[in-house]
Design a protein around this motif. Structure first.
Motif, PDB file in Angstrom:
ATOM      1  N   ALA A  31       0.829  -1.204   0.000  1.00 50.88           N
ATOM      2  CA  ALA A  31       0.000   0.000   0.000  1.00 50.88           C
ATOM      3  C   ALA A  31       0.865   1.257   0.000  1.00 50.88           C
ATOM      4  CB  ALA A  31      -0.932  -0.003   1.209  1.00 50.88           C
ATOM      5  N   ILE A  32       1.938   1.246   0.770  1.00 54.69           N
ATOM      6  CA  ILE A  32       2.842   2.393   0.805  1.00 54.69           C
ATOM      7  C   ILE A  32       3.443   2.643  -0.573  1.00 54.69           C
ATOM      8  CG2 ILE A  32       5.064   3.211   1.689  1.00 54.69           C
ATOM      9  CD1 ILE A  32       4.360   1.787   4.345  1.00 54.69           C
ATOM     10  N   ILE A  33       3.886   1.570  -1.220  1.00 52.23           N
ATOM     11  CA  ILE A  33       4.515   1.712  -2.536  1.00 52.23           C
ATOM     12  C   ILE A  33       3.524   2.252  -3.561  1.00 52.23           C
ATOM     13  CG2 ILE A  33       5.504   0.399  -4.460  1.00 52.23           C
ATOM     14  CD1 ILE A  33       6.776  -1.443  -2.334  1.00 52.23           C
ATOM     15  N   GLN A  34       2.295   1.769  -3.515  1.00 53.59           N
ATOM     16  CA  GLN A  34       1.292   2.204  -4.483  1.00 53.59           C
ATOM     17  C   GLN A  34       0.799   3.626  -4.227  1.00 53.59           C
ATOM     18  OE1 GLN A  34      -2.019  -0.410  -5.185  1.00 53.59           O
ATOM     19  NE2 GLN A  34      -0.738  -2.230  -5.462  1.00 53.59           N
ATOM     20  N   ASN A  35       0.735   4.037  -2.969  1.00 55.62           N
ATOM     21  CA  ASN A  35       0.059   5.288  -2.619  1.00 55.62           C
ATOM     22  C   ASN A  35       0.970   6.470  -2.339  1.00 55.62           C
ATOM     23  OD1 ASN A  35      -2.452   3.974  -2.806  1.00 55.62           O
ATOM     24  ND2 ASN A  35      -2.311   3.258  -0.682  1.00 55.62           N
ATOM     25  N   THR A  36       2.262   6.251  -2.274  1.00 52.85           N
ATOM     26  CA  THR A  36       3.166   7.373  -1.984  1.00 52.85           C
ATOM     27  C   THR A  36       3.295   8.257  -3.220  1.00 52.85           C
ATOM     28  OG1 THR A  36       4.419   6.076  -0.371  1.00 52.85           O
ATOM     29  CG2 THR A  36       5.485   8.047  -1.278  1.00 52.85           C
ATOM     30  N   GLN A  37       2.740   9.458  -3.110  1.00 51.16           N
ATOM     31  CA  GLN A  37       2.737  10.412  -4.218  1.00 51.16           C
ATOM     32  C   GLN A  37       3.032  11.809  -3.696  1.00 51.16           C
ATOM     33  OE1 GLN A  37      -1.114  10.180  -6.093  1.00 51.16           O
ATOM     34  NE2 GLN A  37      -0.701   8.203  -7.067  1.00 51.16           N
ATOM     35  N   TYR A  38       3.419  12.667  -4.632  1.00 55.50           N
ATOM     36  CA  TYR A  38       3.546  14.097  -4.311  1.00 55.50           C
ATOM     37  C   TYR A  38       2.897  14.866  -5.456  1.00 55.50           C
ATOM     38  CZ  TYR A  38       5.355  18.570  -2.712  1.00 55.50           C
ATOM     39  OH  TYR A  38       5.451  19.867  -2.249  1.00 55.50           O
ATOM     40  N   ASN A  39       1.804  15.517  -5.143  1.00 54.77           N
ATOM     41  CA  ASN A  39       1.063  16.301  -6.143  1.00 54.77           C
ATOM     42  C   ASN A  39       0.727  15.456  -7.376  1.00 54.77           C
ATOM     43  OD1 ASN A  39      -0.197  18.677  -7.044  1.00 54.77           O
ATOM     44  ND2 ASN A  39       1.634  19.356  -8.155  1.00 54.77           N
ATOM     45  N   GLY A  40       0.351  14.199  -7.123  1.00 58.30           N
ATOM     46  CA  GLY A  40      -0.051  13.314  -8.204  1.00 58.30           C
ATOM     47  C   GLY A  40       1.066  12.512  -8.845  1.00 58.30           C
ATOM     48  N   THR A  41       2.302  12.781  -8.467  1.00 56.95           N
ATOM     49  CA  THR A  41       3.440  12.054  -9.036  1.00 56.95           C
ATOM     50  C   THR A  41       3.827  10.894  -8.129  1.00 56.95           C
ATOM     51  OG1 THR A  41       4.312  14.042 -10.110  1.00 56.95           O
ATOM     52  CG2 THR A  41       5.839  12.218  -9.782  1.00 56.95           C
ATOM     53  N   SER A  42       3.818   9.686  -8.688  1.00 54.49           N
ATOM     54  CA  SER A  42       4.207   8.510  -7.901  1.00 54.49           C
ATOM     55  C   SER A  42       5.698   8.556  -7.610  1.00 54.49           C
ATOM     56  CB  SER A  42       3.861   7.236  -8.676  1.00 54.49           C
ATOM     57  OG  SER A  42       2.469   7.135  -8.870  1.00 54.49           O
ATOM     58  N   LEU A  43       6.053   8.275  -6.365  1.00 58.72           N
ATOM     59  CA  LEU A  43       7.457   8.368  -5.960  1.00 58.72           C
ATOM     60  C   LEU A  43       8.122   7.012  -5.753  1.00 58.72           C
ATOM     61  CD1 LEU A  43       7.208  11.308  -3.373  1.00 58.72           C
ATOM     62  CD2 LEU A  43       7.713  11.420  -5.825  1.00 58.72           C
ATOM     63  N   LEU A  44       7.323   5.959  -5.567  1.00 62.94           N
ATOM     64  CA  LEU A  44       7.910   4.642  -5.274  1.00 62.94           C
ATOM     65  C   LEU A  44       7.439   3.548  -6.225  1.00 62.94           C
ATOM     66  CD1 LEU A  44       7.699   4.606  -1.363  1.00 62.94           C
ATOM     67  CD2 LEU A  44       9.619   5.313  -2.799  1.00 62.94           C
ATOM     68  N   SER A  45       6.603   3.893  -7.177  1.00 62.94           N
ATOM     69  CA  SER A  45       6.075   2.861  -8.071  1.00 62.94           C
ATOM     70  C   SER A  45       6.357   3.156  -9.540  1.00 62.94           C
ATOM     71  CB  SER A  45       4.565   2.702  -7.857  1.00 62.94           C
ATOM     72  OG  SER A  45       3.893   3.929  -8.119  1.00 62.94           O
ATOM     73  N   SER A  46       7.324   4.031  -9.807  1.00 62.02           N
ATOM     74  CA  SER A  46       7.692   4.321 -11.199  1.00 62.02           C
ATOM     75  C   SER A  46       9.093   4.913 -11.229  1.00 62.02           C
ATOM     76  CB  SER A  46       6.702   5.298 -11.842  1.00 62.02           C
ATOM     77  OG  SER A  46       6.702   6.537 -11.155  1.00 62.02           O
ATOM     78  N   ASN A  47       9.783   4.653 -12.325  1.00 65.32           N
ATOM     79  CA  ASN A  47      11.123   5.227 -12.500  1.00 65.32           C
ATOM     80  C   ASN A  47      11.007   6.549 -13.249  1.00 65.32           C
ATOM     81  OD1 ASN A  47      12.722   3.176 -11.278  1.00 65.32           O
ATOM     82  ND2 ASN A  47      12.408   1.884 -13.071  1.00 65.32           N
ATOM     83  N   ASN A  48      11.119   7.638 -12.512  1.00 61.83           N
ATOM     84  CA  ASN A  48      11.038   8.973 -13.109  1.00 61.83           C
ATOM     85  C   ASN A  48      12.260   9.788 -12.715  1.00 61.83           C
ATOM     86  OD1 ASN A  48       8.431   8.681 -14.320  1.00 61.83           O
ATOM     87  ND2 ASN A  48       7.514   8.933 -12.289  1.00 61.83           N
ATOM     88  N   SER A  49      12.591  10.745 -13.559  1.00 60.98           N
ATOM     89  CA  SER A  49      13.644  11.707 -13.221  1.00 60.98           C
ATOM     90  C   SER A  49      12.977  13.071 -13.089  1.00 60.98           C
ATOM     91  CB  SER A  49      14.727  11.739 -14.311  1.00 60.98           C
ATOM     92  OG  SER A  49      15.743  12.672 -13.962  1.00 60.98           O
ATOM     93  N   LEU A  50      12.852  13.543 -11.858  1.00 62.06           N
ATOM     94  CA  LEU A  50      12.183  14.814 -11.578  1.00 62.06           C
ATOM     95  C   LEU A  50      13.210  15.933 -11.587  1.00 62.06           C
ATOM     96  CD1 LEU A  50       9.893  13.616  -8.650  1.00 62.06           C
ATOM     97  CD2 LEU A  50       9.472  13.530 -11.111  1.00 62.06           C
ATOM     98  N   GLN A  51      12.997  16.909 -12.458  1.00 61.67           N
ATOM     99  CA  GLN A  51      13.969  17.981 -12.652  1.00 61.67           C
ATOM    100  C   GLN A  51      13.505  19.250 -11.944  1.00 61.67           C
ATOM    101  OE1 GLN A  51      14.780  20.069 -16.663  1.00 61.67           O
ATOM    102  NE2 GLN A  51      16.367  18.496 -16.562  1.00 61.67           N
TER     103      GLN A  51
END
Length: 284
Positions: free
Chosen positions: A124-144
């Protein structure tokens, strides 16, 4: 020479009075506004420089705000990872406990129920951890994040998010299951499976620790950027103040001087008018 066709003394006094009036108005404007650059005509070069410094200050302040948002993103992800780490450590302890041959089936069932609750929590933590709609633990993103007033990679900080929902071979956690109600994700049904679970938890803890290390480094980058931006903003504001702010002591003294000059010009003009009238006495 006494003439009535023209009165150079009056004209000179009028010219001086007009100069004093304009300077007085300018000084009053500076005193009322607090700036000596109310329009470009006053000092075109300083006006342009002041505008450039103002743009830099605003850019620094916005970049600092961006960096603070970056810290918020990092803190959100790290807080979730901290809970994942705590849960995973508990699973590891239960897996070690399950390696005890003295346990009966009822004991193992109780341990399995505890582990299931923890794996469901992790999922649940992995699926629901977001910041302003951006998933932080369930996707590989590079936030600039832009952390400087000018463009370029030197003014940017990148934060990489983790995909802990991926398969373990691709960097995901063994304790994750897309089905939040799943049971048996980590199996403690036998001593052999408990040993395997211990190995899985060690791998998960290594992944979590690596993710937290990366976030900590990013947080330090943001903090350093904020310190630098705040110093740059303060220096730019001080420089702008020196060239644009009104020096009230000097402006007040200048205002008194201009008022005296204006009064003197009026007195001289009145005297010059009287002097011209004296020509009438020659006709008497």
């Amino acid at each position: 020479m006494l003439t009535i066709g023209s009165n150079s003394s009056v004209l000179s006094a009028q010219s001086q009075l007009e100069k004093s009036r304009k300077k007085t108005e300018q000084t009053l404007e500076q005193l009322s506004s607090g700036t000596q650059l109310n329009n470009a005509a006053v000092n075109a070069a300083n006006t342009a420089l002041s505008q450039s410094l103002e743009a830099q200050v605003r850019g620094d302040n916005q970049a600092s705000s961006n960096a603070l948002d970056g810290i918020s993103v990092v803190q959100t992800a790290d807080s979730a990872l901290s809970q994942l780490q705590s849960n995973t450590q508990q699973i590891q302890e239960l897996a070690i406990q399950a390696g005890n041959a003295a346990l009966n089936s009822s004991n193992r069932q109780a341990l399995q129920q505890q582990v299931d609750q923890l794996t469901q929590s992790n999922s649940a933590i992995i699926q629901n951890t977001q910041y302003n709609g951006t998933s932080l633990l369930s996707s590989n993103n590079s936030l600039q994040f832009q952390v400087g007033p000018n463009g370029g990679s030197g003014n940017q900080i990148n934060v990489s998010t983790s995909n802990l929902s991926a398969s373990p071979s691709s960097g995901g956690l063994n304790s994750y299951n897309a089905n939040l109600a799943a049971t048996g994700t980590i199996d403690l049904s036998s001593p052999a499976s408990a040993i395997a679970a211990q190995s899985q938890m060690q791998a998960d803890l290594a992944i979590i620790g690596n993710s937290r290390t990366q976030l900590g480094a990013a947080s330090n980058q943001f903090a350093a950027a904020i310190d630098n931006l705040q110093n740059a903003s303060l220096n730019a504001q001080a420089a702008n103040s020196r060239i644009s702010d009104t020096d009230f002591a000097a402006a007040t003294a200048q205002l008194v001087q201009q008022q005296i000059l204006g009064q003197s010009a009026i007195a001289v003009q009145a005297q010059a008018n009287l002097s011209q009238r004296s020509a009438l006495s020659l006709l008497g």
